[in-house]
Design a protein around this motif. Structure first.
Motif, PDB file in Angstrom:
ATOM      1  N   GLN A 270       0.976  -1.401  -0.069  1.00  0.00           N
ATOM      2  CA  GLN A 270      -0.118  -0.159  -0.052  1.00  0.00           C
ATOM      3  C   GLN A 270       0.952   1.359  -0.113  1.00  0.00           C
ATOM      4  O   GLN A 270       2.001   1.461   0.721  1.00  0.00           O
ATOM      5  CB  GLN A 270      -0.825  -0.160   1.124  1.00  0.00           C
ATOM      6  N   ILE A 271       0.381   2.297  -0.757  1.00  0.00           N
ATOM      7  CA  ILE A 271       1.274   3.523  -0.746  1.00  0.00           C
ATOM      8  C   ILE A 271       0.873   4.732  -0.341  1.00  0.00           C
ATOM      9  O   ILE A 271       1.428   5.738  -0.327  1.00  0.00           O
ATOM     10  CB  ILE A 271       1.704   3.740  -2.413  1.00  0.00           C
ATOM     11  N   ARG A 272      -0.420   4.626   0.220  1.00  0.00           N
ATOM     12  CA  ARG A 272      -1.140   6.073   0.717  1.00  0.00           C
ATOM     13  C   ARG A 272      -0.389   6.226   2.206  1.00  0.00           C
ATOM     14  O   ARG A 272      -0.141   7.311   2.263  1.00  0.00           O
ATOM     15  CB  ARG A 272      -2.539   5.506   1.209  1.00  0.00           C
ATOM     16  N   ASN A 273      -0.090   5.338   3.089  1.00  0.00           N
ATOM     17  CA  ASN A 273       0.569   5.578   4.356  1.00  0.00           C
ATOM     18  C   ASN A 273       1.975   6.403   4.092  1.00  0.00           C
ATOM     19  O   ASN A 273       2.092   7.191   4.678  1.00  0.00           O
ATOM     20  CB  ASN A 273       0.754   4.285   5.308  1.00  0.00           C
ATOM     21  N   ILE A 274       2.623   5.918   3.167  1.00  0.00           N
ATOM     22  CA  ILE A 274       4.122   6.244   2.888  1.00  0.00           C
ATOM     23  C   ILE A 274       3.944   7.731   2.182  1.00  0.00           C
ATOM     24  O   ILE A 274       4.826   8.605   2.413  1.00  0.00           O
ATOM     25  CB  ILE A 274       4.976   5.278   2.305  1.00  0.00           C
ATOM     26  N   TYR A 275       2.860   7.871   1.649  1.00  0.00           N
ATOM     27  CA  TYR A 275       2.605   9.161   0.956  1.00  0.00           C
ATOM     28  C   TYR A 275       2.244  10.263   1.951  1.00  0.00           C
ATOM     29  O   TYR A 275       2.918  11.221   2.127  1.00  0.00           O
ATOM     30  CB  TYR A 275       1.493   9.075  -0.079  1.00  0.00           C
ATOM     31  N   GLU A 276       1.592   9.905   2.946  1.00  0.00           N
ATOM     32  CA  GLU A 276       1.044  10.722   4.019  1.00  0.00           C
ATOM     33  C   GLU A 276       2.089  10.860   4.997  1.00  0.00           C
ATOM     34  O   GLU A 276       2.242  12.182   5.452  1.00  0.00           O
ATOM     35  CB  GLU A 276      -0.135  10.265   4.735  1.00  0.00           C
ATOM     36  N   CYS A 277       3.184   9.850   5.020  1.00  0.00           N
ATOM     37  CA  CYS A 277       4.350  10.136   5.997  1.00  0.00           C
ATOM     38  C   CYS A 277       5.421  10.812   5.575  1.00  0.00           C
ATOM     39  O   CYS A 277       6.031  11.672   6.018  1.00  0.00           O
ATOM     40  CB  CYS A 277       4.788   8.543   6.217  1.00  0.00           C
ATOM     41  N   THR A 278       5.715  10.671   4.079  1.00  0.00           N
ATOM     42  CA  THR A 278       6.995  11.328   3.462  1.00  0.00           C
ATOM     43  C   THR A 278       6.740  12.316   2.362  1.00  0.00           C
ATOM     44  O   THR A 278       7.693  13.240   2.305  1.00  0.00           O
ATOM     45  CB  THR A 278       7.760  10.184   2.808  1.00  0.00           C
ATOM     46  N   GLY A 279       5.450  12.595   2.141  1.00  0.00           N
ATOM     47  CA  GLY A 279       4.993  13.394   0.933  1.00  0.00           C
ATOM     48  C   GLY A 279       5.279  12.983  -0.293  1.00  0.00           C
ATOM     49  O   GLY A 279       5.209  13.586  -1.527  1.00  0.00           O
ATOM     50  N   ILE A 280       6.078  11.558  -0.577  1.00  0.00           N
ATOM     51  CA  ILE A 280       6.362  11.096  -1.634  1.00  0.00           C
ATOM     52  C   ILE A 280       5.274  10.351  -2.264  1.00  0.00           C
ATOM     53  O   ILE A 280       4.848   9.287  -1.564  1.00  0.00           O
ATOM     54  CB  ILE A 280       7.486  10.296  -1.506  1.00  0.00           C
ATOM     55  N   ASN A 281       4.835  10.299  -3.511  1.00  0.00           N
ATOM     56  CA  ASN A 281       3.844   9.702  -4.153  1.00  0.00           C
ATOM     57  C   ASN A 281       4.415   8.551  -4.976  1.00  0.00           C
ATOM     58  O   ASN A 281       4.872   8.807  -6.137  1.00  0.00           O
ATOM     59  CB  ASN A 281       2.885  10.507  -5.074  1.00  0.00           C
ATOM     60  N   VAL A 282       4.509   7.402  -4.369  1.00  0.00           N
ATOM     61  CA  VAL A 282       5.137   6.285  -5.055  1.00  0.00           C
ATOM     62  C   VAL A 282       4.508   5.840  -6.315  1.00  0.00           C
ATOM     63  O   VAL A 282       5.218   5.418  -7.371  1.00  0.00           O
ATOM     64  CB  VAL A 282       5.245   5.046  -4.155  1.00  0.00           C
ATOM     65  N   ALA A 283       3.216   6.207  -6.566  1.00  0.00           N
ATOM     66  CA  ALA A 283       2.619   5.914  -7.827  1.00  0.00           C
ATOM     67  C   ALA A 283       3.230   6.745  -8.856  1.00  0.00           C
ATOM     68  O   ALA A 283       3.039   6.239 -10.024  1.00  0.00           O
ATOM     69  CB  ALA A 283       1.128   6.322  -7.605  1.00  0.00           C
ATOM     70  N   ASP A 284       3.691   7.820  -8.784  1.00  0.00           N
ATOM     71  CA  ASP A 284       4.336   8.535  -9.762  1.00  0.00           C
ATOM     72  C   ASP A 284       5.635   7.855 -10.336  1.00  0.00           C
ATOM     73  O   ASP A 284       6.020   7.438 -11.571  1.00  0.00           O
ATOM     74  CB  ASP A 284       4.733   9.992  -9.284  1.00  0.00           C
TER      75      ASP A 284
END
Length: 302
Positions: A270-284
């Motif tokens: 899942q990539i939502r938590n790490i997006y919220e934590c780091t501001g990095i959108n892994v989906a890009d």
């Protein structure tokens, strides 16, 4: 370029649809259209004429599929029809079955906890002959970890402190695939998640729990941004290669010498938590990787 995103429609948590939408939005930002499907909307059909996919309101055959599910037969069907699937069916299968995952990591000589695979037991029975397994489990020392081969988000993972607890837990789950594993006590309630895309770590976070041996956010863990060392990044990339993933989440534990040990490779991280934590959108990064891979494939075809 047009793609599909597949997720499991019977898992009711909004995180699964949220994962698909993050990827869809990232794709749109790069000029790629994507339709989102639940796996039960895409049925594999087989006949003497070959393979096909039938489903609800299918608009067009995709150029590729982002497979955010563990429906391995569906992933294989898509591949057999010549559609690139990310991650591949083989890597999804390896991540899905922890025994297979640890076999591939061990084959690559990567640092993992000492692990014993439980024997295959087809039925639920009181007539168990597991003396050898119990003896080998005792050699691991207590406490030790028992994991069911199939499980996510820290579920189906058990910490047992005595021989009697080990026997009782094995009696409870013995008709499902399972394994025994050394407990990395120095990393109690702490791990690092590194999201790997291709041959690059694109985001990392430290996860920790104040009251559980598992650090998963789903089980109550907390998170903060983390800057990995070069050695940690290289280890995560090697783990991804050993499993064959295009993108994944690699979870690292730390032994008494603070050396990293691979806990797990998650092919549907899942990539939502790490997006919220780091501001990095892994989906890009995921979409950049897919576009680059398909462009190279297209050029080779020319």
């Amino acid at each position: 370029m047009h793609g599909w995103i597949v997720y499991n429609g019977h898992l009711r948590s909004p995180k699964f649809l949220g994962y698909a939408k993050l990827i869809q939005e990232a794709a749109q930002g790069k000029g790629v259209s994507m339709d989102i499907y639940q796996n039960q909307e895409l049925l594999s059909t087989l006949s003497s004429h070959g393979m096909d996919i039938t489903g609800v309101s299918l608009k067009e055959r995709p150029d590729f599929v982002i497979f955010g599910d563990k429906d391995i037969l569906l992933a294989r069907q898509l591949e057999a029809m010549g559609i690139p699937v990310f991650n591949s069916a083989a890597s999804i299968e390896a991540c899905d079955h922890k025994g297979l995952m640890y076999q591939q990591l061990a084959s690559a000589r990567l640092p993992i906890p000492q692990t014993i695979l439980g024997p295959k037991i087809f039925i639920k029975t009181d007539d168990l002959n597991l003396n050898h397994l119990i003896d080998e489990g005792e050699k691991l020392g207590f406490p030790l970890i028992i994991k069911e081969a199939y499980g996510s988000f820290g579920e189906q993972v058990y910490l047992v402190h005595t021989k009697d607890e080990m026997i009782e837990k094995v009696k409870e789950i013995h008709n499902r695939p399972f394994l025994l594993q050394e407990f990395i006590s120095a990393s109690y309630g702490r791990d690092v998640r590194l999201n790997v895309v291709g041959e690059k770590v694109v985001a990392s976070m430290l996860r920790y729990s104040e009251n559980d041996f598992r650090a998963n956010i789903t089980t109550g863990g907390k998170m903060e941004p983390y800057t990995p060392s070069q050695a940690e990044e290289e280890l995560a990339i090697r783990a991804s290669k050993a499993i064959g993933t295009a993108f994944c989440g690699v979870d690292l534990l730390y032994d008494e010498d603070e050396q990293p040990v691979i806990c797990e490779v998650n092919g549907n991280a899942q990539i939502r938590n790490i997006y919220e934590c780091t501001g990095i959108n892994v989906a890009d990064a995921m979409m950049d990787y897919v576009i680059e891979r398909l462009s190279k494939k297209g050029n080779q075809a020319l």
